[in-house]
Design a protein around this motif. Structure first.
Motif, PDB file in Angstrom:
ATOM      1  N   PHE A 239      -4.387   4.183   7.652  1.00  0.00           N
ATOM      2  CA  PHE A 239      -3.333   4.359   6.652  1.00  0.00           C
ATOM      3  C   PHE A 239      -3.204   5.798   6.158  1.00  0.00           C
ATOM      4  N   PRO A 240      -4.295   6.512   5.810  1.00  0.00           N
ATOM      5  CA  PRO A 240      -4.127   7.898   5.350  1.00  0.00           C
ATOM      6  C   PRO A 240      -3.508   8.809   6.401  1.00  0.00           C
ATOM      7  N   VAL A 241      -3.625   8.461   7.663  1.00  0.00           N
ATOM      8  CA  VAL A 241      -3.002   9.253   8.724  1.00  0.00           C
ATOM      9  C   VAL A 241      -1.542   8.858   8.903  1.00  0.00           C
TER      10      VAL A 241
ATOM     11  N   LEU B  22       0.819  -1.203   0.000  1.00  0.00           N
ATOM     12  CA  LEU B  22       0.000   0.000   0.000  1.00  0.00           C
ATOM     13  C   LEU B  22       0.856   1.257   0.000  1.00  0.00           C
ATOM     14  N   THR B  23       1.967   1.236   0.713  1.00  0.00           N
ATOM     15  CA  THR B  23       2.866   2.393   0.731  1.00  0.00           C
ATOM     16  C   THR B  23       3.570   2.557  -0.594  1.00  0.00           C
ATOM     17  N   HIS B  24       4.024   1.457  -1.170  1.00  0.00           N
ATOM     18  CA  HIS B  24       4.735   1.512  -2.447  1.00  0.00           C
ATOM     19  C   HIS B  24       3.828   2.022  -3.565  1.00  0.00           C
ATOM     20  N   SER B  25       2.546   1.653  -3.518  1.00  0.00           N
ATOM     21  CA  SER B  25       1.631   2.010  -4.600  1.00  0.00           C
ATOM     22  C   SER B  25       0.789   3.239  -4.296  1.00  0.00           C
ATOM     23  N   ALA B  26       1.066   3.932  -3.187  1.00  0.00           N
ATOM     24  CA  ALA B  26       0.267   5.101  -2.809  1.00  0.00           C
ATOM     25  C   ALA B  26       0.384   6.191  -3.875  1.00  0.00           C
ATOM     26  N   ARG B  27      -0.733   6.812  -4.188  1.00  0.00           N
ATOM     27  CA  ARG B  27      -0.783   7.857  -5.203  1.00  0.00           C
ATOM     28  C   ARG B  27      -0.640   9.222  -4.546  1.00  0.00           C
ATOM     29  N   PRO B  28       0.224  10.083  -5.064  1.00  0.00           N
ATOM     30  CA  PRO B  28       0.425  11.397  -4.424  1.00  0.00           C
ATOM     31  C   PRO B  28      -0.849  12.224  -4.319  1.00  0.00           C
ATOM     32  N   THR B  29      -1.736  12.109  -5.309  1.00  0.00           N
ATOM     33  CA  THR B  29      -2.959  12.920  -5.306  1.00  0.00           C
ATOM     34  C   THR B  29      -4.145  12.173  -4.706  1.00  0.00           C
ATOM     35  N   ASP B  30      -3.911  11.032  -4.108  1.00  0.00           N
ATOM     36  CA  ASP B  30      -4.995  10.218  -3.585  1.00  0.00           C
ATOM     37  C   ASP B  30      -5.634  10.875  -2.370  1.00  0.00           C
ATOM     38  N   THR B  31      -6.895  10.588  -2.164  1.00  0.00           N
ATOM     39  CA  THR B  31      -7.609  11.047  -0.985  1.00  0.00           C
ATOM     40  C   THR B  31      -7.943   9.852  -0.107  1.00  0.00           C
ATOM     41  N   ALA B  32      -8.216  10.136   1.152  1.00  0.00           N
ATOM     42  CA  ALA B  32      -8.573   9.047   2.062  1.00  0.00           C
ATOM     43  C   ALA B  32      -9.843   8.350   1.576  1.00  0.00           C
ATOM     44  N   ARG B  33     -10.788   9.107   1.077  1.00  0.00           N
ATOM     45  CA  ARG B  33     -12.056   8.513   0.636  1.00  0.00           C
ATOM     46  C   ARG B  33     -11.852   7.566  -0.532  1.00  0.00           C
ATOM     47  N   SER B  34     -11.044   7.958  -1.527  1.00  0.00           N
ATOM     48  CA  SER B  34     -10.813   7.081  -2.676  1.00  0.00           C
ATOM     49  C   SER B  34     -10.012   5.844  -2.267  1.00  0.00           C
ATOM     50  N   PHE B  35      -9.076   6.016  -1.338  1.00  0.00           N
ATOM     51  CA  PHE B  35      -8.312   4.865  -0.852  1.00  0.00           C
ATOM     52  C   PHE B  35      -9.232   3.873  -0.147  1.00  0.00           C
ATOM     53  N   TRP B  36     -10.068   4.368   0.745  1.00  0.00           N
ATOM     54  CA  TRP B  36     -10.987   3.473   1.466  1.00  0.00           C
ATOM     55  C   TRP B  36     -11.948   2.798   0.502  1.00  0.00           C
ATOM     56  N   ARG B  37     -12.367   3.493  -0.526  1.00  0.00           N
ATOM     57  CA  ARG B  37     -13.276   2.903  -1.505  1.00  0.00           C
ATOM     58  C   ARG B  37     -12.607   1.725  -2.216  1.00  0.00           C
ATOM     59  N   ARG B  38     -11.370   1.907  -2.637  1.00  0.00           N
ATOM     60  CA  ARG B  38     -10.662   0.816  -3.330  1.00  0.00           C
ATOM     61  C   ARG B  38     -10.449  -0.368  -2.404  1.00  0.00           C
ATOM     62  N   ARG B  39     -10.111  -0.099  -1.162  1.00  0.00           N
ATOM     63  CA  ARG B  39      -9.889  -1.199  -0.221  1.00  0.00           C
ATOM     64  C   ARG B  39     -11.193  -1.947   0.056  1.00  0.00           C
ATOM     65  N   ALA B  40     -12.289  -1.227   0.190  1.00  0.00           N
ATOM     66  CA  ALA B  40     -13.584  -1.876   0.413  1.00  0.00           C
ATOM     67  C   ALA B  40     -13.968  -2.719  -0.790  1.00  0.00           C
TER      68      ALA B  40
END
Length: 361
Positions: free
Chosen positions: A144-146, A54-72
């Protein structure tokens, strides 16, 4: 990083191996031999891998909401499907856990992945029993976003100190539990606090995040190949099982060697080196490993009970179940997991943009 995908299959295979061996010889659950701790170490490997990827593939412009959506979209469809199958089978069999009020509450907490916060065997084994680790993963995803900005701010020296601190904290949990929090096991089961409680598994996830940053920053470390690192993990499982109290075997005894293994495996891809884990068959098995993890115990249990009742030996029943596990895992991956990720991992407007972007010159 396809080699890490192949390593996921090794982790899932370790869990399948432990549950198969326990069915073959139930007395091992009491003797707590090395076979038992292969599965526990594999779960720890999953947590470290999760933090790394998750850290390696983190997107610089990503938001917590979009990250949680993908994980869900990744986690929940397979989980809900297997939960429905298990609870449906229990209700059909007329078991008390599916009919009683407290049992229904426990199953619902498993559905919403909060059951591992309750130190009760009824809750810990509710629903699909192996889904307890998903409760920890969902807790990690929430944080994770924190955690990511804090990890990114660490200097090179801070990353090394953070990795050592995370490993030390995993080693400190058994001591803290035995001497301070739960002396003589009077208040709650020790395995719940050390193995299943999401808070105590968080340092392993954070360690994976730190290892990812160490790889990205190209911090020079002693070079240890994948085979020596894997041998170190296996040696730690075998040797520590006879030397350390079992409370250290849930995670502490192998956490350092597992971090080294993940780092060494990632280096294969980062440096473009030859990797057996990157071959197409192992990458495919790694892709279906999440489905395999969720379905394997259900298939093993049902086929073991049915075939041994018909006179099959324990070993024959387990061997017959293995190809069914692989087939069912592929069907769940292809029919549920992958379509749901495509359908729900991004908002509808963004999904409409993808064909236009693909058609653009």
């Amino acid at each position: 990083m396809p080699s890490l995908t192949g390593l996921r299959f090794a982790a899932a295979g370790g869990v399948v191996y432990t549950h198969s061996v326990l069915l073959l010889n139930p007395h091992l659950a009491k003797t707590l031999g090395p076979e038992v701790w292969v599965g526990a170490s594999s779960v720890s490997l999953f947590f470290i891998l999760s933090g790394f990827v998750l850290t390696h593939s983190a997107r610089p412009t990503d938001t917590a909401r979009s990250f949680w959506r993908r994980r869900a979209a990744k986690i929940l469809p397979n989980h809900v499907l297997t939960w429905c199958v298990v609870v449906g089978a229990l209700a059909f069999a007329g078991t008390a856990t599916a009919k009683g009020g407290s049992g229904i509450v426990a199953h619902l907490t498993s559905l919403f992945l909060v059951n591992t916060w309750v130190p009760s065997q009824r809750f810990l084994s509710a629903g699909n029993p192996v889904s307890w680790s998903l409760a920890a993963e969902m807790f990690f995803y929430l944080l994770f976003p924190v955690l990511l900005p804090w990890i990114k701010r660490l200097s090179r020296r801070g990353l090394l100190i953070g990795a050592v601190s995370a490993i030390a904290l995993v080693w400190a949990w058994p001591v803290f539990c035995a001497l301070v929090l739960n002396p003589e096991g009077r208040f709650f089961p020790g395995y719940w606090f050390l193995y299943m409680l999401p808070v105590t598994r968080l340092p392993e996830f954070v360690l994976g995040m730190i290892v990812a940053r160490i790889s990205a920053e190209r911090i020079r470390l002693p070079r240890i190949g994948v085979l020596p690192a894997a041998f170190g993990v296996i040696s730690a499982v075998i040797v520590n099982a006879s030397l350390l109290p079992h409370t250290f075997l849930y995670a502490a005894s192998t956490v350092g060697s597992l971090a080294v293994l993940v780092h060494a495996t990632a280096e294969l891809d980062l440096r473009g080196r030859a990797s057996l884990l990157r071959t197409a068959p192992l990458v495919f098995l790694g892709e279906i490993s999440y489905a395999m993890y969720l379905v394997h115990l259900l298939v093993l249990g049902l086929m073991f009970m049915g075939l041994t009742h018909l006179g099959w030996s324990r070993l024959a029943a387990i061997l017959a179940a293995l190809p069914v596990i692989f087939l069912l895992s592929w069907l769940v991956y292809a029919g549920v997991e992958r379509p749901c990720m495509r359908r729900f991992s991004a908002p509808r407007a963004r999904r409409r943009e993808r064909p236009r972007l693909a058609a653009a010159p």
